[in-house]
Design a protein around this motif. Structure first.
Motif, PDB file in Angstrom:
ATOM      1  N   ASP A 227      52.540  38.562  59.443  1.00  0.00           N
ATOM      2  CA  ASP A 227      53.365  37.433  59.076  1.00  0.00           C
ATOM      3  C   ASP A 227      52.336  36.254  58.369  1.00  0.00           C
ATOM      4  N   GLY A 228      51.610  36.536  57.441  1.00  0.00           N
ATOM      5  CA  GLY A 228      50.578  35.542  57.009  1.00  0.00           C
ATOM      6  C   GLY A 228      50.443  35.562  55.497  1.00  0.00           C
ATOM      7  N   VAL A 229      49.384  35.310  55.165  1.00  0.00           N
ATOM      8  CA  VAL A 229      49.089  35.120  53.683  1.00  0.00           C
ATOM      9  C   VAL A 229      49.251  36.271  52.817  1.00  0.00           C
ATOM     10  N   LYS A 230      49.223  37.628  53.408  1.00  0.00           N
ATOM     11  CA  LYS A 230      49.549  38.557  52.673  1.00  0.00           C
ATOM     12  C   LYS A 230      51.043  38.488  52.477  1.00  0.00           C
ATOM     13  N   ASP A 231      51.700  38.363  53.334  1.00  0.00           N
ATOM     14  CA  ASP A 231      53.196  38.415  52.981  1.00  0.00           C
ATOM     15  C   ASP A 231      53.723  37.187  52.010  1.00  0.00           C
ATOM     16  N   TYR A 232      53.010  35.915  52.286  1.00  0.00           N
ATOM     17  CA  TYR A 232      53.228  34.913  51.261  1.00  0.00           C
ATOM     18  C   TYR A 232      52.624  35.354  49.820  1.00  0.00           C
ATOM     19  N   SER A 233      51.569  35.983  49.855  1.00  0.00           N
ATOM     20  CA  SER A 233      51.252  36.112  48.457  1.00  0.00           C
ATOM     21  C   SER A 233      52.006  37.382  47.764  1.00  0.00           C
ATOM     22  N   ARG A 234      52.621  38.191  48.657  1.00  0.00           N
ATOM     23  CA  ARG A 234      53.373  39.316  48.111  1.00  0.00           C
ATOM     24  C   ARG A 234      55.020  38.267  47.845  1.00  0.00           C
ATOM     25  N   GLN A 235      55.180  37.618  48.474  1.00  0.00           N
ATOM     26  CA  GLN A 235      56.466  36.765  48.091  1.00  0.00           C
ATOM     27  C   GLN A 235      56.439  36.155  46.815  1.00  0.00           C
ATOM     28  N   ILE A 236      55.199  35.519  46.558  1.00  0.00           N
ATOM     29  CA  ILE A 236      54.809  34.882  45.127  1.00  0.00           C
ATOM     30  C   ILE A 236      54.984  36.140  43.916  1.00  0.00           C
ATOM     31  N   ALA A 237      54.604  37.097  44.202  1.00  0.00           N
ATOM     32  CA  ALA A 237      54.413  38.090  43.381  1.00  0.00           C
ATOM     33  C   ALA A 237      55.897  38.571  42.973  1.00  0.00           C
ATOM     34  N   GLU A 238      56.609  38.801  43.812  1.00  0.00           N
ATOM     35  CA  GLU A 238      58.018  39.155  43.737  1.00  0.00           C
ATOM     36  C   GLU A 238      58.757  38.160  43.238  1.00  0.00           C
ATOM     37  N   ILE A 239      58.700  36.874  43.136  1.00  0.00           N
ATOM     38  CA  ILE A 239      59.168  35.858  42.196  1.00  0.00           C
ATOM     39  C   ILE A 239      58.953  35.991  40.909  1.00  0.00           C
ATOM     40  N   LEU A 240      57.773  36.274  40.736  1.00  0.00           N
ATOM     41  CA  LEU A 240      57.229  36.357  39.165  1.00  0.00           C
ATOM     42  C   LEU A 240      57.609  37.899  38.660  1.00  0.00           C
ATOM     43  N   GLY A 241      58.254  38.712  39.546  1.00  0.00           N
ATOM     44  CA  GLY A 241      58.921  40.095  39.161  1.00  0.00           C
ATOM     45  C   GLY A 241      57.777  40.843  39.079  1.00  0.00           C
ATOM     46  N   LEU A 242      57.071  41.086  39.920  1.00  0.00           N
ATOM     47  CA  LEU A 242      55.862  42.016  40.271  1.00  0.00           C
ATOM     48  C   LEU A 242      56.203  42.907  41.319  1.00  0.00           C
ATOM     49  N   GLY A 243      55.729  44.088  41.353  1.00  0.00           N
ATOM     50  CA  GLY A 243      55.820  45.005  42.458  1.00  0.00           C
ATOM     51  C   GLY A 243      54.984  44.706  43.713  1.00  0.00           C
ATOM     52  N   SER A 244      53.768  44.100  43.229  1.00  0.00           N
ATOM     53  CA  SER A 244      52.557  43.632  44.246  1.00  0.00           C
ATOM     54  C   SER A 244      51.920  42.457  43.670  1.00  0.00           C
ATOM     55  N   ASP A 245      51.283  42.060  44.785  1.00  0.00           N
ATOM     56  CA  ASP A 245      50.344  40.713  44.411  1.00  0.00           C
ATOM     57  C   ASP A 245      48.903  41.199  43.599  1.00  0.00           C
ATOM     58  N   SER A 246      48.875  42.323  43.794  1.00  0.00           N
ATOM     59  CA  SER A 246      47.461  43.085  43.037  1.00  0.00           C
ATOM     60  C   SER A 246      47.807  43.000  41.518  1.00  0.00           C
ATOM     61  N   GLU A 247      49.105  42.885  41.201  1.00  0.00           N
ATOM     62  CA  GLU A 247      49.419  42.655  39.571  1.00  0.00           C
ATOM     63  C   GLU A 247      49.486  41.564  39.042  1.00  0.00           C
ATOM     64  N   PHE A 248      48.949  40.505  39.726  1.00  0.00           N
ATOM     65  CA  PHE A 248      48.936  39.255  38.997  1.00  0.00           C
ATOM     66  C   PHE A 248      48.486  39.038  37.623  1.00  0.00           C
ATOM     67  N   SER A 249      47.450  40.026  37.467  1.00  0.00           N
ATOM     68  CA  SER A 249      46.767  39.949  36.194  1.00  0.00           C
ATOM     69  C   SER A 249      47.821  40.291  35.021  1.00  0.00           C
ATOM     70  N   GLN A 250      48.909  41.051  35.385  1.00  0.00           N
ATOM     71  CA  GLN A 250      49.774  41.373  34.521  1.00  0.00           C
ATOM     72  C   GLN A 250      50.775  40.534  33.945  1.00  0.00           C
ATOM     73  N   VAL A 251      50.825  39.332  34.481  1.00  0.00           N
ATOM     74  CA  VAL A 251      51.441  38.041  34.094  1.00  0.00           C
ATOM     75  C   VAL A 251      50.496  37.182  33.556  1.00  0.00           C
ATOM     76  N   GLY A 252      49.265  37.440  33.466  1.00  0.00           N
ATOM     77  CA  GLY A 252      48.482  36.454  32.781  1.00  0.00           C
ATOM     78  C   GLY A 252      47.825  35.606  33.909  1.00  0.00           C
ATOM     79  N   GLN A 445      50.038  35.064  29.019  1.00  0.00           N
ATOM     80  CA  GLN A 445      50.555  36.195  28.849  1.00  0.00           C
ATOM     81  C   GLN A 445      49.819  37.321  27.534  1.00  0.00           C
ATOM     82  N   ASN A 446      49.366  36.481  26.710  1.00  0.00           N
ATOM     83  CA  ASN A 446      48.774  36.944  25.621  1.00  0.00           C
ATOM     84  C   ASN A 446      47.046  36.808  25.498  1.00  0.00           C
ATOM     85  N   ARG A 447      46.667  36.345  26.397  1.00  0.00           N
ATOM     86  CA  ARG A 447      45.325  36.132  26.561  1.00  0.00           C
ATOM     87  C   ARG A 447      44.525  37.397  27.092  1.00  0.00           C
ATOM     88  N   SER A 448      42.985  37.539  26.659  1.00  0.00           N
ATOM     89  CA  SER A 448      42.368  38.910  27.033  1.00  0.00           C
ATOM     90  C   SER A 448      41.991  38.590  28.553  1.00  0.00           C
TER      91      SER A 448
END
Length: 661
Positions: A227-252, A445-448
Motif C-alpha cells: 500500500d505505497g508508491v508502487k500501488d500509486y504508480s500502478r494506479q497512474i499507469a492504469e488510468i493511462l491505459g497501461l497494464g503496468s507502470d513499466s510501460e510508461f515509455s509506450q505512451v511517451g 507519443q511520436n518522439r524517439s
C-alpha cells in the motif's frame, strides 16, 4: 637570475663563462688603453660625419636598440617559460601513465601550488550558513517588500552576499553510503530535519520512512510494499491505459517534473523504471524536500510557481506530477496551470493527487473526490482533457492540436508573442499560451525513445534556438565517450586510494562507490550525459546551459535528460553539499567574457560540492592556470593535465577536502 641563465647559454659552457667574468674583472687595469682607442675612433667618425651625428643616424641607432631589447626579451621569455614549466606539475602524454602516478603526484602538486601562490586561504563560515542557499534569504526579501509568498521566491538582486567563506558541513555530517544503498538509507545529520518535523509531515511517503538514532531509512524497491508508491504508480499507469507502470515509455513518458516531491520515493521508483524524474520544491528552511532527494542521489532543484516562470523552456516535460504539493492551482486566475501547460509537451500529462478536493455525495465517508468547478473550467480553457479520476487522483492530457488554443470555442488565453517564451529564465508568469508555433510541437507519443537524434529530429531546433548538423552532434557524442573513459581512468586510482572498500564490501566499480550526483555546468548538447548512459554508469546528470550561451537546453530535454538554464554569475538554486562531481568545459573562458568573478564561481562550486567531491574543468591554458592558483585559497587539491593533442586545452582535476572546524 634569468639574465644569468641567458648569458650562460650564450657563452656555451661554465668554463667559458668564468673566463669571460675574469676578463671583465681585468677591465680596470687596461682602462687608459681603452679610452685612447675610443678617442681615436671618435675622431675618425667626426671627420666623416661632422661634429654632430645626423638625425637619421640617431633614429637608426635608437631602432637598433629597440630591436636588440626585443630579441633579448624573447630569449629571456623562453628561458622563463622553460623554468616555470619545470616548476609546474608534471604534464602527462597519456592517461595510462597518469593512472600509474596519480596518487603520488597529487600531493606533490598541492605542495608546489601552495608554495608558489602564497595566497591566503578563506576561513570557514559560521554554523548559521551550514544549509544556507543564496538568493533565498527570506528575512531579506521581507525587508525588500516581498510578501504574499514572494518572500520565498528567488531574489538574487536582494541577497547579494559579499561574505566570502567556506561553507562547512554540520557537526554530525558523514560521507553518504555508496549507491544504491544510499538511496534507501541516509545519515540524519546530513540534512536539516528534526524528529518532530518528520512526525508532523503530511507527505504521502512519510509512512515509508523510519527515523532511527542517526539514520533515515526508506523502504527499498524489494516488492514488500503493498500500500505505497508502487500501488500509486500502478494506479497512474492504469488510468493511462497501461497494464503496468513499466510501460510508461509506450505512451511517451520519459521525463517527469515532480512538484513538491515529498521525500522523493515516487521519483526513486520512477528512476528504477528508467523514467527521469526531477524533484522540484520551494525553498524550505528545514526539512527540505529537495535536500532530502539530493541526499538520496535523486535529481532535484529548488523552484516554485509563486511569481516567476521555471528555468525551463516551453515544451520540456512529458508529465508534471503533484501529490499534496501545497499549490492552490486555481489561484491567480489560473496562472499556475498556464505555467504547467508551458512546460508540458504536446500530449503530455498533468497528474494531481489532492485530499483537499471536495467530496462527492452526501456521505462524509465517501472516498471519491471531485475537483472544483474553477479548475475544471481552467483546464478546458487551456485545451486539457480529463482522462479519468480514481479516488483523489486526477489526470489531464494536454492537447496535440495547436489550433485548439486559437479556436473561437476556447480562446481564453492568447498565444504568447513570437520569441516571448524562448528565454524563460525566471521571467514573470505570463497569461499566454507558449510553444504552439514552435517546430518542437510534436506529440510525445511520436518522439524517439533514444537519446540519439536523426537529422530530421535535429532540424526542429532552429530559429530561436540554434542549428546543429547531424555530423556535429555525432562527433560530439564520440568525443565525450572518449573523454569519459579518460576521466574514469584518471579518477579510479584516486578514489580507491583515498577510500578503500569497507570490510565485507565487494569491489565496486566507479562511480558506484562515491559518485552519484553529477553536474555538467556547461552542457552543450548533453554529450557527457549521453556518454554516461551508454557506459551504463549509475549516475544522473544535471545539465546546465548558461543563459547567454546557445540555448541547447531544448535538445537536452528532448533526449530525456535533466537540465536547467542558469546564470553562472549567480548562485545555483540548490542546497550545500548536494553534488559529487562538477564538470565544466569552456566555462572559465565564458565567465571571463561575461565579466564575472572566477573566485565567486569557485566558492559557489565549493558550496554545492560534497566533502571529498571532485571537479573536472576543461579549458584553455590561461584560465586553467588562473583557476589552479585560486583553488589553493579554498583548500582544494589540484592538478593540471596536458592532453598532448596539439592544442592549448588543459584539464584541471580537483578534490574538495573534508574540512571540519
Amino acid at each position: 637570475m634569468y639574465m644569468f641563465c641567458l648569458n650562460a647559454r650564450a657563452y656555451g659552457s661554465e668554463g667559458t663563462l668564468i673566463n669571460q667574468i675574469k676578463h671583465f674583472q681585468d677591465i680596470p687595469n687596461t682602462g687608459l688603453q681603452e679610452l685612447d682607442m675610443r678617442s681615436s675612433w671618435f675622431k675618425k667618425l667626426s671627420v666623416v660625419l661632422g661634429p654632430r651625428l645626423p638625425l637619421n643616424w640617431l633614429l637608426l641607432c635608437l631602432i637598433s636598440v629597440f630591436v636588440l631589447i626585443a630579441l633579448l626579451g624573447s630569449s629571456s621569455s623562453s628561458a622563463f617559460d622553460s623554468i616555470t614549466s619545470s616548476a609546474r606539475s608534471d604534464l602527462y602524454s597519456n592517461y595510462r601513465r597518469l593512472k600509474e602516478q596519480a596518487a603520488s603526484d597529487y600531493l606533490e602538486l598541492r605542495s608546489l601550488s601552495l608554495g608558489a601562490s602564497n595566497l591566503r586561504e578563506f576561513g570557514l563560515c559560521g554554523k548559521e550558513r551550514e544549509n544556507f542557499v543564496p538568493c533565498y534569504n527570506v528575512s531579506g526579501n521581507l525587508l525588500a517588500g516581498f510578501k504574499d509568498g514572494g518572500e520565498f521566491d528567488r531574489h538574487c538582486e536582494v541577497s547579494r552576499e559579499q561574505q566570502r567563506c567556506l561553507v562547512r558541513p554540520p557537526k554530525d555530517y558523514k560521507t553518504p553510503l555508496s549507491w544504491p544503498a544510499g538511496r534507501d538509507v541516509i545519515w540524519s545529520g546530513n540534512v536539516k530535519i528534526t524528529k518532530d518535523q518528520f512526525l508532523s509531515s503530511g507527505s504521502m511517503t512519510k509512512r515509508m520512512m523510519l527515523l532511527e538514532e542517526n539514520q533515515i531509512a526508506f523502504h527499498s524497491d524489494d516488492g514488500l510494499i503493498f500500500d505505497g508508491v508502487k500501488d500509486y504508480s500502478r494506479q497512474i499507469a492504469e488510468i493511462l491505459g497501461l497494464g503496468s507502470d513499466s510501460e510508461f515509455s509506450q505512451v511517451g513518458v520519459r521525463s517527469v517534473l515532480d512538484i513538491g516531491c515529498g521525500f522523493g520515493s515516487f521519483g526513486a521508483h520512477l528512476l528504477s523504471l528508467k523514467v527521469m524524474a526531477v524533484c522540484m520544491a520551494a525553498y524550505e528552511l528545514t526539512g527540505s524536500q529537495v535536500q532530502l532527494a539530493l541526499e538520496r542521489g535523486l535529481p532535484g532543484i529548488i523552484g516554485n510557481f509563486i511569481s516567476k516562470q521555471l528555468p525551463f523552456p516551453s515544451l520540456s516535460y512529458d508529465m508534471v506530477h503533484c501529490a499534496q504539493c501545497g499549490i492552490v492551482w486555481d489561484d491567480k486566475d489560473g496562472m499556475f496551470l498556464i505555467e504547467v501547460d508551458r512546460v508540458l509537451k504536446p500530449g503530455g500529462y498533468f497528474v494531481l493527487t489532492s485530499p483537499t478536493s471536495r467530496q462527492h455525495g452526501s456521505s462524509a465517508g465517501s472516498k471519491k473526490g471531485i475537483m472544483s468547478n474553477q479548475i475544471e473550467e481552467l483546464a478546458q480553457k487551456i485545451c486539457w482533457r480529463l482522462l479519468a479520476q480514481q479516488e483523489e487522483t486526477f489526470i489531464w492530457q494536454k492537447t496535440i492540436d495547436a489550433e485548439c488554443y486559437t479556436s473561437s470555442k476556447q480562446g481564453a488565453f492568447p498565444p504568447c508573442k513570437e520569441g516571448q517564451d524562448f528565454q524563460s529564465y525566471y521571467q514573470p508568469l505570463a497569461p499566454c499560451i507558449s510553444g504552439i508555433a514552435s517546430k518542437r510541437w510534436i506529440p510525445i507519443q511520436n518522439r524517439s525513445s533514444s537519446f540519439s537524434r536523426s537529422s530530421a529530429e535535429l532540424e526542429i531546433h532552429g530559429k530561436y534556438c540554434f542549428r546543429v548538423h547531424h555530423e556535429d552532434f555525432s562527433e560530439d557524442l564520440e568525443f565525450w565517450k572518449s573523454s569519459l573513459r579518460n576521466y574514469w581512468s584518471l579518477l579510479t586510482p584516486l578514489i580507491f586510494s583515498d577510500h578503500p572498500k569497507r570490510p565485507g564490501d565487494e569491489d565496486p566499480l566507479p562511480p558506484y562507490n562515491m559518485i552519484r550526483n553529477v553536474m555538467d555546468m556547461n552542457a552543450h548538447y548533453g554529450g557527457l550525459n549521453a556518454a554516461f548512459v551508454e557506459a551504463r554508469q549509475a549516475v544522473w546528470v544535471m545539465n546546465v546551459v548558461p543563459i547567454r550561451e546557445r540555448n541547447t537546453l531544448p535538445l537536452i530535454l528532448d533526449q530525456g535528460f535533466a537540465g536547467v538554464l542558469h546564470d553562472w554569475c549567480e548562485p545555483f538554486p540548490t542546497y550545500p553539499r548536494t553534488y559529487d562531481l562538477l564538470h565544466a568545459n569552456g566555462l572559465l573562458s565564458y565567465l571571463t567574457s561575461e565579466g564575472c568573478s572566477m573566485m565567486n564561481l569557485l566558492l559557489e562550486m565549493d558550496r554545492i560540492l560534497r566533502p571529498e567531491g571532485w571537479v573536472v574543468l576543461s579549458d584553455k591554458l590561461g584560465p586553467i592556470e588562473k583557476a589552479r592558483m585560486l583553488v589553493t585559497q579554498i583548500r582544494w587539491e589540484a592538478r593540471v593535465i596536458d592532453l598532448q593533442n596539439g592544442s592549448d586545452q588543459r584539464l584541471l582535476i580537483c578534490q574538495k577536502p573534508f574540512v571540519r572546524k
